[in-house]
Design a protein around this motif. Structure first.
Motif, PDB file in Angstrom:
ATOM      1  N   VAL A  32       0.865  -1.179   0.000  1.00 52.00           N
ATOM      2  CA  VAL A  32       0.000   0.000   0.000  1.00 52.00           C
ATOM      3  C   VAL A  32       0.900   1.227   0.000  1.00 52.00           C
ATOM      4  CG1 VAL A  32      -1.865   1.229   1.155  1.00 52.00           C
ATOM      5  CG2 VAL A  32      -1.711  -1.269   1.344  1.00 52.00           C
ATOM      6  N   ARG A  33       0.659   2.161  -0.944  1.00 55.03           N
ATOM      7  CA  ARG A  33       1.507   3.341  -1.073  1.00 55.03           C
ATOM      8  C   ARG A  33       0.776   4.591  -0.592  1.00 55.03           C
ATOM      9  NH1 ARG A  33       2.931  -0.271  -4.848  1.00 55.03           N
ATOM     10  NH2 ARG A  33       5.183  -0.610  -5.067  1.00 55.03           N
ATOM     11  N   PRO A  34       1.518   5.615  -0.170  1.00 56.91           N
ATOM     12  CA  PRO A  34       0.877   6.842   0.330  1.00 56.91           C
ATOM     13  C   PRO A  34      -0.086   7.427  -0.702  1.00 56.91           C
ATOM     14  CG  PRO A  34       3.231   6.872   0.784  1.00 56.91           C
ATOM     15  CD  PRO A  34       2.993   5.692  -0.118  1.00 56.91           C
ATOM     16  N   GLY A  35      -1.247   7.812  -0.246  1.00 57.70           N
ATOM     17  CA  GLY A  35      -2.190   8.510  -1.102  1.00 57.70           C
ATOM     18  C   GLY A  35      -3.033   7.642  -2.003  1.00 57.70           C
ATOM     19  N   GLU A  36      -2.780   6.339  -2.054  1.00 63.45           N
ATOM     20  CA  GLU A  36      -3.563   5.481  -2.944  1.00 63.45           C
ATOM     21  C   GLU A  36      -4.677   4.775  -2.187  1.00 63.45           C
ATOM     22  OE1 GLU A  36      -1.856   2.095  -4.829  1.00 63.45           O
ATOM     23  OE2 GLU A  36      -1.127   1.194  -2.979  1.00 63.45           O
ATOM     24  N   THR A  37      -5.621   4.243  -2.948  1.00 67.18           N
ATOM     25  CA  THR A  37      -6.686   3.431  -2.382  1.00 67.18           C
ATOM     26  C   THR A  37      -6.598   2.033  -2.975  1.00 67.18           C
ATOM     27  OG1 THR A  37      -8.163   5.318  -2.091  1.00 67.18           O
ATOM     28  CG2 THR A  37      -9.176   3.142  -2.109  1.00 67.18           C
ATOM     29  N   LEU A  38      -6.301   1.075  -2.108  1.00 63.92           N
ATOM     30  CA  LEU A  38      -6.271  -0.325  -2.510  1.00 63.92           C
ATOM     31  C   LEU A  38      -7.589  -0.951  -2.092  1.00 63.92           C
ATOM     32  CD1 LEU A  38      -4.828  -2.946  -3.480  1.00 63.92           C
ATOM     33  CD2 LEU A  38      -4.056  -3.226  -1.104  1.00 63.92           C
ATOM     34  N   ALA A  39      -8.357  -1.437  -3.053  1.00 62.98           N
ATOM     35  CA  ALA A  39      -9.593  -2.162  -2.747  1.00 62.98           C
ATOM     36  C   ALA A  39      -9.273  -3.646  -2.661  1.00 62.98           C
ATOM     37  CB  ALA A  39     -10.640  -1.916  -3.827  1.00 62.98           C
ATOM     38  N   VAL A  40      -9.735  -4.285  -1.579  1.00 64.08           N
ATOM     39  CA  VAL A  40      -9.576  -5.727  -1.416  1.00 64.08           C
ATOM     40  C   VAL A  40     -10.973  -6.330  -1.520  1.00 64.08           C
ATOM     41  CG1 VAL A  40      -8.689  -7.579   0.027  1.00 64.08           C
ATOM     42  CG2 VAL A  40      -7.605  -5.333   0.103  1.00 64.08           C
ATOM     43  N   VAL A  41     -11.185  -7.129  -2.562  1.00 62.73           N
ATOM     44  CA  VAL A  41     -12.518  -7.665  -2.826  1.00 62.73           C
ATOM     45  C   VAL A  41     -12.469  -9.184  -2.856  1.00 62.73           C
ATOM     46  CG1 VAL A  41     -13.113  -5.603  -4.157  1.00 62.73           C
ATOM     47  CG2 VAL A  41     -12.301  -7.639  -5.352  1.00 62.73           C
ATOM     48  N   GLY A  42     -13.636  -9.788  -2.736  1.00 61.77           N
ATOM     49  CA  GLY A  42     -13.755 -11.237  -2.749  1.00 61.77           C
ATOM     50  C   GLY A  42     -14.993 -11.650  -1.996  1.00 61.77           C
ATOM     51  N   GLU A  43     -15.383 -12.898  -2.160  1.00 61.28           N
ATOM     52  CA  GLU A  43     -16.599 -13.376  -1.519  1.00 61.28           C
ATOM     53  C   GLU A  43     -16.416 -13.474  -0.012  1.00 61.28           C
ATOM     54  OE1 GLU A  43     -15.539 -18.053  -2.523  1.00 61.28           O
ATOM     55  OE2 GLU A  43     -17.212 -17.050  -3.494  1.00 61.28           O
ATOM     56  N   SER A  44     -17.528 -13.606   0.702  1.00 60.34           N
ATOM     57  CA  SER A  44     -17.480 -13.767   2.150  1.00 60.34           C
ATOM     58  C   SER A  44     -16.637 -14.993   2.499  1.00 60.34           C
ATOM     59  CB  SER A  44     -18.891 -13.951   2.707  1.00 60.34           C
ATOM     60  OG  SER A  44     -19.674 -12.817   2.430  1.00 60.34           O
ATOM     61  N   GLY A  45     -15.749 -14.828   3.484  1.00 59.23           N
ATOM     62  CA  GLY A  45     -14.881 -15.923   3.876  1.00 59.23           C
ATOM     63  C   GLY A  45     -13.605 -16.023   3.073  1.00 59.23           C
ATOM     64  N   SER A  46     -13.345 -15.035   2.208  1.00 61.70           N
ATOM     65  CA  SER A  46     -12.139 -15.097   1.363  1.00 61.70           C
ATOM     66  C   SER A  46     -10.875 -14.691   2.118  1.00 61.70           C
ATOM     67  CB  SER A  46     -12.309 -14.192   0.134  1.00 61.70           C
ATOM     68  OG  SER A  46     -12.460 -12.836   0.517  1.00 61.70           O
ATOM     69  N   GLY A  47     -11.036 -14.093   3.304  1.00 61.50           N
ATOM     70  CA  GLY A  47      -9.875 -13.684   4.088  1.00 61.50           C
ATOM     71  C   GLY A  47      -9.604 -12.200   4.063  1.00 61.50           C
ATOM     72  N   LYS A  48     -10.479 -11.404   3.445  1.00 62.89           N
ATOM     73  CA  LYS A  48     -10.267  -9.959   3.318  1.00 62.89           C
ATOM     74  C   LYS A  48     -10.130  -9.297   4.690  1.00 62.89           C
ATOM     75  CE  LYS A  48     -14.207  -8.980   1.329  1.00 62.89           C
ATOM     76  NZ  LYS A  48     -14.935 -10.235   1.472  1.00 62.89           N
ATOM     77  N   SER A  49     -11.160  -9.481   5.502  1.00 59.10           N
ATOM     78  CA  SER A  49     -11.169  -8.813   6.805  1.00 59.10           C
ATOM     79  C   SER A  49     -10.105  -9.379   7.735  1.00 59.10           C
ATOM     80  CB  SER A  49     -12.555  -8.941   7.457  1.00 59.10           C
ATOM     81  OG  SER A  49     -13.537  -8.269   6.699  1.00 59.10           O
ATOM     82  N   GLN A  50      -9.911 -10.696   7.722  1.00 59.42           N
ATOM     83  CA  GLN A  50      -8.941 -11.294   8.633  1.00 59.42           C
ATOM     84  C   GLN A  50      -7.520 -10.854   8.308  1.00 59.42           C
ATOM     85  OE1 GLN A  50      -9.857 -12.603  11.323  1.00 59.42           O
ATOM     86  NE2 GLN A  50     -12.023 -12.739  10.770  1.00 59.42           N
ATOM     87  N   THR A  51      -7.238 -10.551   7.050  1.00 54.74           N
ATOM     88  CA  THR A  51      -5.924 -10.009   6.691  1.00 54.74           C
ATOM     89  C   THR A  51      -5.666  -8.715   7.447  1.00 54.74           C
ATOM     90  OG1 THR A  51      -5.913 -11.015   4.485  1.00 54.74           O
ATOM     91  CG2 THR A  51      -4.561  -9.052   4.782  1.00 54.74           C
ATOM     92  N   MET A  52      -6.641  -7.831   7.436  1.00 62.03           N
ATOM     93  CA  MET A  52      -6.459  -6.529   8.067  1.00 62.03           C
ATOM     94  C   MET A  52      -6.582  -6.604   9.592  1.00 62.03           C
ATOM     95  SD  MET A  52      -5.526  -4.853   5.629  1.00 62.03           S
ATOM     96  CE  MET A  52      -5.375  -5.452   3.935  1.00 62.03           C
TER      97      MET A  52
END
Length: 529
Positions: A32-52
Motif C-alpha cells: 500500500v503506497r501513500p495517497g492510494e486506495t487499494l480495494a480488497v474484494v472477494g466473496e465472504s470468507g475469502s480472508g479480506k477482513s482477517q488479513t487486516m
C-alpha cells in the motif's frame, strides 16, 4: 513510484477450531503506497477482513498470524501491545463492518469520540469535544451537537456507521482501513461518504485500504484492486485495467454477478397476513421538567401497509427514514398507534405475553447479524433456540436434524454447527441468522438489510434461496434495503419512505423506472449511476 507505506509479506492467519486448525489467509503479499486506495474484494470468507485484523493485532483469541506487515519499517505482526497502541488508532485506523458491536452500548457516542481524540492528540476535553462535533458534521450526522448525547441504540444503522467513520478519521491517520464502511448506508448518503473520504484522503495524503463486496464502489474510489479467494490473492491490477480485462475466471464471475429475475405479483385475491393502518411511532427525546413535556420525535407518521400471502414488499429510503422502525412497530416490538392485524386478528394492544405464542409466525432477520447472535452459543444452538421455545416437546435428535436442514437451505455446511459466530465471516453470519428465522416456518419474515454484508455472488444465492423458500412455504416478506438492485429482484411492491412518511409506492417498474416524486428520482439516480 513511491515506496510502500505498508508492505505485507507471506501473511498467514490460522484459527484453532473444534474441528482442528483452519487457515484463513495463506501467505499473501500486498503493498500500500501513500495517497492510494487499494480495494480488497472477494466473496465472504475469502480472508479480506482477517488479513487486516491481523495487521491491526485484532484477531480473535483463537487466531494467530505469522509473516510480516511492515509499517514504515516496523513489523506489526507480533508487536507488543504497548508499541502497537502507538500505531493503531493514530497512524492506522480501522472502520469495522458491524458498528453496533464496535460502539459501547453503555456510553454516549460523544464520550466514545472524545476519549481517543484526547489520548492520541494530547488535547483537552473542550477542544476534543469541538473536534468530535466537527467530525459528526463532516460525515452528515444530523444535529451533531445533540447526537453527542445519544447512545448507539438510538441511532439508525447508517448513522452508527457514520459515527465509526468520524471516529476513524478524527486523528488524521496515515492509513485508513475501511471494512465495508458503506454497507449500512443508503445510496445517496453512500455517495456523500465516498466523496468525503476521497476529499480527506487527498487533503491528508492518506492511504486507504477499502474492503468491500460492492464493485460499484470499487470503480468509483479505488486506485488498485486485489481480488481474494480462499485466503489467497488471485489477481491484482490497477482498477481500470482489472475491470476492462480481468485475467482470473473468478474475477470475471465477481464482475458479472448480479441478482437476476423479477418476482411476479401476487394474485389480488391472496389473503392478507399482516396489515397496519395509519401507524405512528413517536420517541420521547427527553428534556422536559421532571420527565414531562420533553421533545418528541415522530419516526413513523401515518403509514399504512397491507402484506398478502406470498408477497414481498420492499421498503426503501435513506438511513433514518423510518423503514426499520415501521417494521418493528408492525411486529409489536415498538409501541405505536394505529391498527395492526396479523392473519385477521387485531394485535394492536397486545403486550409481550400475548405476543409470545405468535412470535413463531413473525420472524425477523436483523441488519447486524453479529449483534443478534449470542457469542456464547454455537451455531447449532442458535439456530434451534426458537424450537426450544415454540416446540419444546421434540427430541434433541429432531432439533439436530432440523438445524442441519436449515443450514443446508441457506448454503452452510451442517458440520460447522459446533462452531461459534466469531469463527464465521459476516456473510456466513447473515446466513446463520436467516436459518434461525426460517427453521420455525413463519408466515411473515422481516428482512432488515439481509444482504448488506454479502458479496454480489452470495447476494444472488440468498435472493434465489429466499424466493425458493417463499414459493415452497408461501412466506410473506417485508424486505428493507438500500440496495435497490436487490429490491428490484426481490419485491413485487415497493414503499418509499422519507422522514417517517410514505412518499411513494407501487410496483418495481412504476417506482424504479417511472418515479413520480423528486426524492424517489434522486434515490434511483444515486443507485444506478
Amino acid at each position: 513510484m513511491s515506496e510502500p507505506i505498508l508492505s505485507i509479506r507471506d501473511l498467514r492467519v490460522t484459527f484453532d477450531t473444534i474441528d482442528g486448525p483452519s487457515e484463513a489467509v495463506k501467505g499473501i503479499a500486498l503493498d500500500v503506497r501513500p495517497g492510494e486506495t487499494l480495494a480488497v474484494v472477494g466473496e465472504s470468507g475469502s480472508g479480506k477482513s482477517q488479513t487486516m485484523m491481523a495487521v491491526m493485532g485484532l484477531l480473535a483469541a483463537n487466531g494467530r498470524a505469522s509473516g510480516t506487515a511492515s509499517y514504515r519499517g516496523t513489523n506489526l505482526i507480533g508487536l507488543p501491545k504497548a508499541q502497537l497502541n502507538k500505531v493503531r488508532g493514530r497512524k492506522i485506523t480501522m472502520i469495522f463492518q458491524e458498528p453496533m458491536t464496535s460502539l459501547d452500548p453503555l456510553y454516549p457516542i460523544g464520550s466514545q469520540l472524545i476519549e481517543p481524540i484526547m489520548q492520541h492528540q494530547g488535547i483537552g476535553r473542550a477542544e476534543a469535544h469541538a473536534r468530535a462535533v466537527e467530525m459528526l458534521g463532516l460525515v452528515k450526522v444530523p444535529e451533531p451537537e445533540r447526537r453527542m448525547k445519544a447512545y448507539p441504540h438510538e441511532l439508525s444503522g447508517g448513522q452508527r456507521q457514520r459515527v465509526m467513520i468520524a471516529m476513524a478519521l478524527a486523528n488524521e491517520p496515515d492509513i485508513l482501513i475501511a471494512d465495508e464502511p458503506t454497507t449500512a448506508l443508503d445510496v445517496t448518503i453512500q455517495a456523500e461518504i465516498l466523496e468525503l473520504m476521497a476529499g480527506l484522503q487527498k487533503r491528508l495524503g492518506m492511504a486507504m485500504i477499502f474492503i468491500t463486496h460492492d464493485l460499484n464502489v470499487v470503480r468509483r474510489i479505488a486506485t488498485r484492486v486485489a481480488v481474494m479467494r480462499h485466503g489467497e490473492v488471485v489477481e491484482e491490477a490497477p482498477t481500470a485495467e482489472l475491470f476492462a480485462n480481468p485475467k482470473a475466471a473468478y474475477t470475471r464471475e465477481l464482475i458479472h454477478a448480479e441478482p437476476e429475475g423479477r418476482k411476479a405479483p401476487v394474485a389480488p385475491s391472496a389473503p392478507v397476513v399482516l396489515s397496519g393502518q395509519r401507524i405512528v411511532v413517536d420517541f420521547d427525546l427527553g428534556g422536559g421538567f421532571l420527565g414531562f413535556g420533553g421533545r418528541m420525535f415522530r419516526a413513523v407518521d401515518q403509514v399504512s401497509v397491507t402484506l398478502q400471502q406470498g408477497q414481498t414488499i420492499g421498503i426503501v429510503g435513506e438511513s433514518g427514514s423510518g423503514k426499520s422502525t415501521l417494521a418493528r412497530a408492525l411486529l409489536r416490538l415498538l409501541p405505536s398507534t394505529g391498527a395492526i392485524r396479523l392473519e385477521g386478528r387485531d394485535i394492536t394492544g397486545f403486550d409481550v405475553a400475548q405476543m409470545r405464542p405468535l412470535r413463531r409466525e413473525v420472524q425477523i432477520v436483523m441488519q447486524d447479524p453479529f449483534g443478534s447472535l449470542s457469542p456464547r452459543m454455537n451455531v447449532g444452538q442458535i439456530i434451534t433456540e426458537g424450537l426450544l421455545v415454540h416446540e419444546p416437546s421434540i427430541t434433541s435428535a429432531e432439533r439436530e436434524r432440523r438445524a442441519a436442514q436449515a443450514m443446508v437451505e441457506v448454503g452452510l455446511d451442517p458440520s460447522l454447527r459446533n462452531r461459534y459466530p466469531h469463527e464465521f465471516s459476516g456473510g456466513q453470519r447473515q446466513r446463520i441468522a436467516i436459518a434461525r428465522a426460517i427453521i420455525l416456518k413463519p408466515k411473515v419474515v422481516v428482512l432488515d438489510e439481509p444482504t448488506s454484508a454479502l458479496d454480489r455472488q452470495v447476494q444472488k444465492q440468498i435472493v434465489e434461496l429466499l424466493r425458493d423458500l417463499q414459493r415452497t412455504h408461501g412466506l410473506s416478506y417485508l424486505f428493507i434495503s438500500h440496495d435497490l438492485a436487490v429490491v428490484r429482484a426481490m419485491a413485487d411492491h415497493i414503499l418509499v419512505m422519507k422522514d417517517g412518511k410514505l412518499v411513494e409506492e407501487g410496483s418495481p417498474d412504476e417506482v424504479m423506472d417511472a418515479p413520480r416524486e423528486a426524492y424517489t428520482r434522486r434515490l434511483m439516480a444515486a443507485a444506478f449511476a
